[in-house]
Every structure is written in structure tokens, then in C-alpha cells.
Write a protein that holds these residues in place. Structure first.
Motif, PDB file in Angstrom:
ATOM      1  N   GLU A  29     -35.235 -34.326 -45.146  1.00  0.00           N
ATOM      2  CA  GLU A  29     -36.469 -34.167 -44.407  1.00  0.00           C
ATOM      3  C   GLU A  29     -36.324 -34.819 -43.030  1.00  0.00           C
ATOM      4  OE1 GLU A  29     -39.152 -32.462 -45.342  1.00  0.00           O
ATOM      5  OE2 GLU A  29     -38.102 -31.897 -47.196  1.00  0.00           O
ATOM      6  N   ALA A  30     -37.068 -34.311 -42.062  1.00  0.00           N
ATOM      7  CA  ALA A  30     -36.941 -34.797 -40.692  1.00  0.00           C
ATOM      8  C   ALA A  30     -37.152 -36.310 -40.597  1.00  0.00           C
ATOM      9  CB  ALA A  30     -37.926 -34.062 -39.785  1.00  0.00           C
ATOM     10  N   MET A  31     -38.092 -36.849 -41.374  1.00  0.00           N
ATOM     11  CA  MET A  31     -38.371 -38.280 -41.288  1.00  0.00           C
ATOM     12  C   MET A  31     -37.158 -39.120 -41.673  1.00  0.00           C
ATOM     13  SD  MET A  31     -41.277 -38.740 -39.957  1.00  0.00           S
ATOM     14  CE  MET A  31     -41.360 -40.499 -40.259  1.00  0.00           C
ATOM     15  N   SER A  32     -36.293 -38.565 -42.523  1.00  0.00           N
ATOM     16  CA  SER A  32     -35.113 -39.317 -42.953  1.00  0.00           C
ATOM     17  C   SER A  32     -34.132 -39.549 -41.813  1.00  0.00           C
ATOM     18  CB  SER A  32     -34.403 -38.575 -44.092  1.00  0.00           C
ATOM     19  OG  SER A  32     -35.250 -38.444 -45.215  1.00  0.00           O
ATOM     20  N   LEU A  33     -34.183 -38.699 -40.799  1.00  0.00           N
ATOM     21  CA  LEU A  33     -33.261 -38.862 -39.673  1.00  0.00           C
ATOM     22  C   LEU A  33     -33.520 -40.161 -38.923  1.00  0.00           C
ATOM     23  CD1 LEU A  33     -33.027 -35.329 -38.018  1.00  0.00           C
ATOM     24  CD2 LEU A  33     -31.502 -36.356 -39.699  1.00  0.00           C
ATOM     25  N   TYR A  34     -34.764 -40.628 -38.960  1.00  0.00           N
ATOM     26  CA  TYR A  34     -35.109 -41.814 -38.174  1.00  0.00           C
ATOM     27  C   TYR A  34     -34.493 -43.095 -38.737  1.00  0.00           C
ATOM     28  CZ  TYR A  34     -38.223 -38.718 -35.681  1.00  0.00           C
ATOM     29  OH  TYR A  34     -38.714 -37.682 -34.923  1.00  0.00           O
ATOM     30  N   ASN A  35     -33.841 -42.992 -39.888  1.00  0.00           N
ATOM     31  CA  ASN A  35     -33.041 -44.115 -40.383  1.00  0.00           C
ATOM     32  C   ASN A  35     -31.714 -44.215 -39.629  1.00  0.00           C
ATOM     33  OD1 ASN A  35     -34.880 -44.840 -42.475  1.00  0.00           O
ATOM     34  ND2 ASN A  35     -34.108 -43.170 -43.733  1.00  0.00           N
ATOM     35  N   HIS A  36     -31.370 -43.153 -38.876  1.00  0.00           N
ATOM     36  CA  HIS A  36     -30.055 -43.085 -38.230  1.00  0.00           C
ATOM     37  C   HIS A  36     -30.136 -42.856 -36.724  1.00  0.00           C
ATOM     38  CE1 HIS A  36     -28.561 -42.834 -42.336  1.00  0.00           C
ATOM     39  NE2 HIS A  36     -29.419 -41.847 -42.540  1.00  0.00           N
ATOM     40  N   VAL A  37     -31.203 -42.240 -36.236  1.00  0.00           N
ATOM     41  CA  VAL A  37     -31.415 -42.054 -34.801  1.00  0.00           C
ATOM     42  C   VAL A  37     -32.862 -42.418 -34.489  1.00  0.00           C
ATOM     43  CG1 VAL A  37     -29.626 -40.300 -34.447  1.00  0.00           C
ATOM     44  CG2 VAL A  37     -31.916 -39.588 -35.138  1.00  0.00           C
ATOM     45  N   ALA A  38     -33.052 -43.077 -33.349  1.00  0.00           N
ATOM     46  CA  ALA A  38     -34.382 -43.588 -33.028  1.00  0.00           C
ATOM     47  C   ALA A  38     -35.350 -42.479 -32.637  1.00  0.00           C
ATOM     48  CB  ALA A  38     -34.282 -44.609 -31.894  1.00  0.00           C
ATOM     49  N   ASN A  39     -34.852 -41.489 -31.898  1.00  0.00           N
ATOM     50  CA  ASN A  39     -35.692 -40.404 -31.398  1.00  0.00           C
ATOM     51  C   ASN A  39     -34.767 -39.313 -30.859  1.00  0.00           C
ATOM     52  OD1 ASN A  39     -34.857 -41.421 -28.833  1.00  0.00           O
ATOM     53  ND2 ASN A  39     -36.586 -42.860 -28.887  1.00  0.00           N
ATOM     54  N   LYS A  40     -35.349 -38.294 -30.263  1.00  0.00           N
ATOM     55  CA  LYS A  40     -34.509 -37.205 -29.760  1.00  0.00           C
ATOM     56  C   LYS A  40     -33.615 -37.664 -28.618  1.00  0.00           C
ATOM     57  CE  LYS A  40     -34.387 -32.371 -28.364  1.00  0.00           C
ATOM     58  NZ  LYS A  40     -35.137 -31.121 -28.093  1.00  0.00           N
ATOM     59  N   GLY A  41     -34.110 -38.577 -27.790  1.00  0.00           N
ATOM     60  CA  GLY A  41     -33.273 -39.102 -26.709  1.00  0.00           C
ATOM     61  C   GLY A  41     -32.033 -39.790 -27.252  1.00  0.00           C
ATOM     62  N   ASP A  42     -32.204 -40.570 -28.296  1.00  0.00           N
ATOM     63  CA  ASP A  42     -31.075 -41.237 -28.947  1.00  0.00           C
ATOM     64  C   ASP A  42     -30.133 -40.205 -29.553  1.00  0.00           C
ATOM     65  OD1 ASP A  42     -29.505 -43.320 -30.000  1.00  0.00           O
ATOM     66  OD2 ASP A  42     -30.650 -43.354 -31.867  1.00  0.00           O
ATOM     67  N   LEU A  43     -30.690 -39.138 -30.083  1.00  0.00           N
ATOM     68  CA  LEU A  43     -29.876 -38.049 -30.653  1.00  0.00           C
ATOM     69  C   LEU A  43     -29.015 -37.406 -29.567  1.00  0.00           C
ATOM     70  CD1 LEU A  43     -29.500 -36.333 -33.336  1.00  0.00           C
ATOM     71  CD2 LEU A  43     -31.125 -34.738 -32.307  1.00  0.00           C
ATOM     72  N   LEU A  44     -29.619 -37.107 -28.403  1.00  0.00           N
ATOM     73  CA  LEU A  44     -28.880 -36.485 -27.305  1.00  0.00           C
ATOM     74  C   LEU A  44     -27.793 -37.414 -26.773  1.00  0.00           C
ATOM     75  CD1 LEU A  44     -31.787 -34.797 -25.301  1.00  0.00           C
ATOM     76  CD2 LEU A  44     -30.165 -33.705 -26.857  1.00  0.00           C
ATOM     77  N   ASP A  45     -28.120 -38.695 -26.632  1.00  0.00           N
ATOM     78  CA  ASP A  45     -27.113 -39.654 -26.180  1.00  0.00           C
ATOM     79  C   ASP A  45     -25.966 -39.749 -27.190  1.00  0.00           C
ATOM     80  OD1 ASP A  45     -28.619 -40.197 -23.950  1.00  0.00           O
ATOM     81  OD2 ASP A  45     -29.398 -42.110 -24.691  1.00  0.00           O
ATOM     82  N   GLY A  46     -26.319 -39.724 -28.460  1.00  0.00           N
ATOM     83  CA  GLY A  46     -25.306 -39.862 -29.501  1.00  0.00           C
ATOM     84  C   GLY A  46     -24.361 -38.675 -29.570  1.00  0.00           C
ATOM     85  N   LEU A  47     -24.896 -37.455 -29.494  1.00  0.00           N
ATOM     86  CA  LEU A  47     -24.002 -36.295 -29.572  1.00  0.00           C
ATOM     87  C   LEU A  47     -23.153 -36.201 -28.298  1.00  0.00           C
ATOM     88  CD1 LEU A  47     -25.104 -33.579 -27.809  1.00  0.00           C
ATOM     89  CD2 LEU A  47     -26.859 -33.645 -29.567  1.00  0.00           C
ATOM     90  N   THR A  48     -23.694 -36.675 -27.163  1.00  0.00           N
ATOM     91  CA  THR A  48     -22.897 -36.733 -25.935  1.00  0.00           C
ATOM     92  C   THR A  48     -21.751 -37.725 -26.095  1.00  0.00           C
ATOM     93  OG1 THR A  48     -24.824 -36.154 -24.599  1.00  0.00           O
ATOM     94  CG2 THR A  48     -22.993 -37.230 -23.468  1.00  0.00           C
ATOM     95  N   PRO A  93     -23.565 -41.038 -22.461  1.00  0.00           N
ATOM     96  CA  PRO A  93     -22.665 -41.324 -23.589  1.00  0.00           C
ATOM     97  C   PRO A  93     -22.768 -42.773 -24.054  1.00  0.00           C
ATOM     98  CG  PRO A  93     -21.430 -41.313 -21.544  1.00  0.00           C
ATOM     99  CD  PRO A  93     -22.843 -40.949 -21.180  1.00  0.00           C
ATOM    100  N   ARG A  94     -23.713 -43.046 -24.937  1.00  0.00           N
ATOM    101  CA  ARG A  94     -23.954 -44.423 -25.369  1.00  0.00           C
ATOM    102  C   ARG A  94     -23.296 -44.684 -26.726  1.00  0.00           C
ATOM    103  NH1 ARG A  94     -30.010 -46.191 -23.458  1.00  0.00           N
ATOM    104  NH2 ARG A  94     -30.235 -44.728 -21.734  1.00  0.00           N
ATOM    105  N   SER A  95     -22.069 -45.170 -26.672  1.00  0.00           N
ATOM    106  CA  SER A  95     -21.376 -45.644 -27.877  1.00  0.00           C
ATOM    107  C   SER A  95     -20.193 -46.477 -27.429  1.00  0.00           C
ATOM    108  CB  SER A  95     -20.895 -44.481 -28.755  1.00  0.00           C
ATOM    109  OG  SER A  95     -19.725 -43.873 -28.224  1.00  0.00           O
ATOM    110  N   ALA A  96     -19.718 -47.341 -28.327  1.00  0.00           N
ATOM    111  CA  ALA A  96     -18.566 -48.177 -27.981  1.00  0.00           C
ATOM    112  C   ALA A  96     -17.341 -47.312 -27.698  1.00  0.00           C
ATOM    113  CB  ALA A  96     -18.284 -49.156 -29.115  1.00  0.00           C
ATOM    114  N   GLY A  97     -17.150 -46.235 -28.485  1.00  0.00           N
ATOM    115  CA  GLY A  97     -16.005 -45.367 -28.282  1.00  0.00           C
ATOM    116  C   GLY A  97     -16.045 -44.648 -26.947  1.00  0.00           C
ATOM    117  N   ALA A  98     -17.218 -44.169 -26.570  1.00  0.00           N
ATOM    118  CA  ALA A  98     -17.356 -43.498 -25.280  1.00  0.00           C
ATOM    119  C   ALA A  98     -17.107 -44.463 -24.132  1.00  0.00           C
ATOM    120  CB  ALA A  98     -18.747 -42.882 -25.170  1.00  0.00           C
ATOM    121  N   LEU A  99     -17.613 -45.679 -24.255  1.00  0.00           N
ATOM    122  CA  LEU A  99     -17.406 -46.669 -23.201  1.00  0.00           C
ATOM    123  C   LEU A  99     -15.938 -47.034 -23.048  1.00  0.00           C
ATOM    124  CD1 LEU A  99     -20.439 -49.080 -23.744  1.00  0.00           C
ATOM    125  CD2 LEU A  99     -20.184 -47.277 -22.033  1.00  0.00           C
TER     126      LEU A  99
END
Length: 210
Positions: free
Chosen positions: A36-55, A103-109
Motif C-alpha cells: 500500500e502507498a502508506m507503506s512507502l513512507y517507511n522508506h522514503v519521506a515524500n515524492k521529493g525524497d523519491l526523486l532524489d533517491g532514484l537520481t 543525487p542525495r546518497s553517499a554513493g552518488a557523492l
């Protein structure tokens, strides 16, 4: 199988590649991973965090070269790695160019740090290294966006006359001599060749500037 942030981001990246960022939603990502969509918020804060993460996942595809290699080899390896990764995911380049994602992640940095390390090892000052980094990103974005034009976007409107035919008809040696002279080369080139050419020029210029 337990869900984690990496699986959520990978699913989001696949959806973005297939349908574009405009069609990406938390609901669709949740459906893709079977929750369910609500379960995603255990792993991503919001859509902005999702976009940063996939980038960030796109940057993380790039292998960081051995820091003992010559700076020219490292710049070339990282630039070609970024080009290949961006070309696989042009939707992310559009998000970066529009400043909709970062690109917000340790690997990207680590990838960004490795590229700046190579530029500093070329003898550049911090200011010139920063400008060179931005120039390289601009070159990457332009090459990828041009080479993948139309990918993941609505079909282009029909034209009575194809653009190549229009240019060949309109570009005459009398009226437009330079364009007429170079037109065959423009038609026969491709963005991969152009990117390699521009990368060679950039590395040569960096060597001269150091």
C-alpha cells in the motif's frame, strides 16, 4: 521478501524510465513493489525524497576509478560512465536539468568527489575545478538530451516535409554557404561521437590550464 529503500528506488526508476516523471506517483510505486502507498513512507519521506533517491541510483551505477590513475584517465572514465548511465535513464537528466531532483546518497557523492579529485589533481584551483565540473555536467546533459530526444515523451507532431528534406531544399551554397558545406557532416554525426570529441577537447583544455 522484505521491502527496503533500495527496492523502492529501483522500482521508481523503472517506472520513471517507462512512463516519465510526470506519471510517477507514490501509488504506482507502491503497486510495483506490492504494498500500500502508506507503506512507502517507511522508506522514503515524500515524492521529493523519491526523486532524489532514484537520481542517486543513476550516479551510483558509475564505477569510481582507482585514484592512483592519471587524472586524465579518471576524468575520462567518470565522464564516460556518467554518460552511459544518463543515457540509460534520460528522464533523470531532465529532472536534474530542471532542478527537480538532486543525487542525495553517499554513493552518488563519492562519484562527484572522485571527479572533483581528478580535476584538482590536474592542478586546477577550487574555483576552476568547480567551473570545469559544471561545464562537464552541462556537456553531459546536452549530449544525452539531444541523443535521447523523444524518449519517454509524447510523439512529435507530424510534418508535411521531414526536417532533413527541408534543410536540403533550403540550404543552398549561394545563400548559406557555410551551412551548406557542413550539412553532410551534421547529418552523418551522432551524439556519442560528439560527446567523445567534446570530452577530448575539455581534457586537453584542462591540461593546458593547469
Amino acid at each position: 521478501m522484505s521491502l527496503n529503500r533500495g527496492k523502492v528506488l529501483d522500482a521508481a526508476l523503472r517506472l520513471a524510465d517507462e512512463q516519465g516523471l510526470a506519471a510517477l506517483s507514490m501509488r504506482k510505486v507502491a503497486a510495483a513493489v506490492g504494498v500500500e502507498a502508506m507503506s512507502l513512507y517507511n522508506h522514503v519521506a515524500n515524492k521529493g525524497d523519491l526523486l532524489d533517491g532514484l537520481t542517486a541510483r543513476v550516479f551510483e551505477e558509475v564505477t569510481v576509478p582507482d585514484p592512483s590513475l592519471p587524472w586524465e584517465s579518471r576524468v575520462r572514465s567518470l565522464a564516460e560512465g556518467l554518460y552511459a548511465s544518463f543515457a540509460r535513464h534520460p528522464v533523470v537528466v531532465r529532472a536534474l536539468a530542471a532542478q527537480d531532483a538532486n543525487p542525495r546518497s553517499a554513493g552518488a557523492l563519492r562519484v562527484i568527489d572522485a571527479l572533483l579529485h581528478a580535476l584538482l589533481d590536474a592542478g586546477l584551483s577550487e574555483e576552476v575545478a568547480a567551473r570545469s565540473y559544471r561545464s562537464l555536467l552541462g556537456m553531459l546533459f546536452g549530449s544525452v538530451l539531444t541523443g535521447t530526444a523523444g524518449t519517454g515523451t509524447p510523439a512529435a507532431a507530424a510534418r508535411v516535409e521531414p526536417v532533413v528534406a527541408y534543410f536540403r531544399r533550403m540550404v543552398t551554397p549561394e545563400e548559406l554557404p557555410s551551412l551548406h558545406r557542413v550539412l553532410p557532416a551534421l547529418e552523418s554525426g551522432d551524439c556519442v561521437q560528439d560527446f567523445e570529441h567534446q570530452l577530448n577537447l575539455l581534457i586537453t583544455g584542462l591540461g593546458s590550464a593547469s
